[in-house]
Design an enzyme around this catalytic site. Structure first.
Site, PDB file in Angstrom:
ATOM      1  CE  LYS A  89      62.738  33.773  36.338  1.00  0.00           C
ATOM      2  NZ  LYS A  89      63.892  33.236  37.076  1.00  0.00           N
ATOM      3  NE  ARG A  90      69.236  41.756  33.599  1.00  0.00           N
ATOM      4  CZ  ARG A  90      69.447  41.345  34.862  1.00  0.00           C
ATOM      5  NH1 ARG A  90      68.518  40.694  35.522  1.00  0.00           N
ATOM      6  NH2 ARG A  90      70.596  41.616  35.463  1.00  0.00           N
TER       7      ARG A  90
END
Lengths: 267, 267
Positions: A89-90
């Site tokens: 989830k960068r």
């Protein structure tokens, strides 16, 4: 081979659209097992039942510096050919997103990753350019907080923000390697997003502990889906025969998914 | 001591609202230096000029498993008392966000972190409960992609999404430990967000390479700001005397910030 081809190959081979989330939590480990041994046992018990695995990096980072080595060894233990999604989830500015892509694709060797769209196109672009890798953009997530921003209606379009994200993902999908994360906890949203993102691969969490509806996930999502479950598989038992129980839970969920897919084909 | 008190203490001691981003990039290292030696040299050259440091985790993750050890050693080299912000931009469902909080606050020992709000309250909540730590929620980021979602107007309110995030942050700020990230590249937005989030600490990147306007950042942001710069300080020179040039760049930026603050006090 592209990520998407690899998913289809493994899904066909194992007759499965199930993804097992490798999210070990120390408090749920069976007595006498460390995280790596535990992961290995789960992988060995489920490798013929999944279309991919998905370790969430948070659970490895929480272990400190050794966590990253455990994650690398876990990835190595996954049989060749089974794709691995790095649930990271960068999202960061272009220059920094490039460094995250190096970490996730080159250092860890993930076949696909999850990404957060809040920072917009230049935060996603460096990942898109790895054309053989996959990326799943968070669209409508399975958690309660999804309502705070993702469900907010956008002016002029009257669409919730998450649907705007789906439109953007379609626009950005020049190389065919973009998918979306949509929680099974939001079936109506899933239905509308499938209409927007007709052909995109959907990664669907939330059918287990989070209470999402599998039937509507398959009905609205169609065949191009990956149903992801973590806690409902991993925590099936924490006794000495935990791996057997995890296998049974995975078998059961795979069967449910396949039954729903068969219903859709008949319908 | 809370993060905010610590920032004020260090800001007063060093007469500085400057944060240096410790974002080492291999291609910019001076010949003969490894990342850790480089970071140490930058820290030693600037420790009396800053109110905090901010390593972005991407640049350490890009180094592979040793990157995390380099980051830990870098943090240890920062003189006691100077707060360290972990620029992680994490965001995940509540259960997973807890694991990220353990990683960032307990394992690395960061005094504050940056977080992504797209997944809503339960993705932020585990961090809020560390009342002595700080958290900066991405609000209006400095990059071009900020326009894609953050500037989208929300129905009924006629507000851009980033202003809704600012309202949410104020609502969530029960323990006084929430701040916002707002790029200096959006001065009008900064002005309006300062009106919404009257008392919140603002972390403001984008004044260097990204071309943001320092004068308006200080004019609209007021005193409760942290001006963050990375590349303009780190890449001042890559010759053998790079640390001296980085010190000069930091001194210069601190002076510019202080001049602008003095103007505001006179105005």
């Amino acid at each position: 081979m592209t990520f998407r081809s690899n998913i289809e190959l493994t899904a066909n081979k194992n007759n499965s659209r199930l993804c097992v989330g490798l999210d070990p939590q120390k408090e749920h480990l069976p007595p006498g097992f460390n995280v790596l041994e535990y992961n290995k046992a789960i992988i060995e018990a489920t490798a013929d039942l999944v279309c991919c695995y998905k370790p969430n990096l948070a659970f490895y980072e929480a272990l400190g510096t050794t966590g990253y080595q455990i994650l690398q060894k876990t990835i190595k233990h996954i049989p060749a050919g089974i794709p691995v999604i790095g649930d990271a989830k960068r999202g960061d500015i272009g220059n920094t997103a490039k460094a995250y892509a190096v970490s996730l694709f080159n250092q860890f060797g993930f076949d696909a990753v999850t990404l957060n769209p809040y920072m917009g196109f230049d935060s996603i672009e460096p990942f898109i350019s790895y054309t053989n890798k996959g990326l799943f953009i968070l669209c409508c997530t399975s958690n309660p907080g999804a309502k705070d921003l993702q469900m907010v209606k956008v002016m002029r379009t009257n669409l919730p923000l998450c649907e705007l994200v789906a439109y953007k993902a379609v626009e950005w999908n020049k190389h065919g390697n973009i998918g979306l994360v949509i929680g099974a906890t939001h079936p109506q949203q899933l239905s509308r997003i499938r209409q927007i993102a007709n052909d995109l691969l959907l990664l669907i969490p939330g059918v287990g502990i989070q209470g999402g509806n599998l039937e509507s996930a398959v009905r609205y999502g169609g065949r191009n889906i990956i149903i992801s479950a973590s806690r409902s598989i991993l925590n099936a038992s924490n006794g000495p025969d935990f791996a057997l129980y995890s296998r049974k839970a995975a078998e059961n969920l795979r069967k449910q998914i396949n039954n729903e897919l068969a219903k859709q084909n008949q319908g």
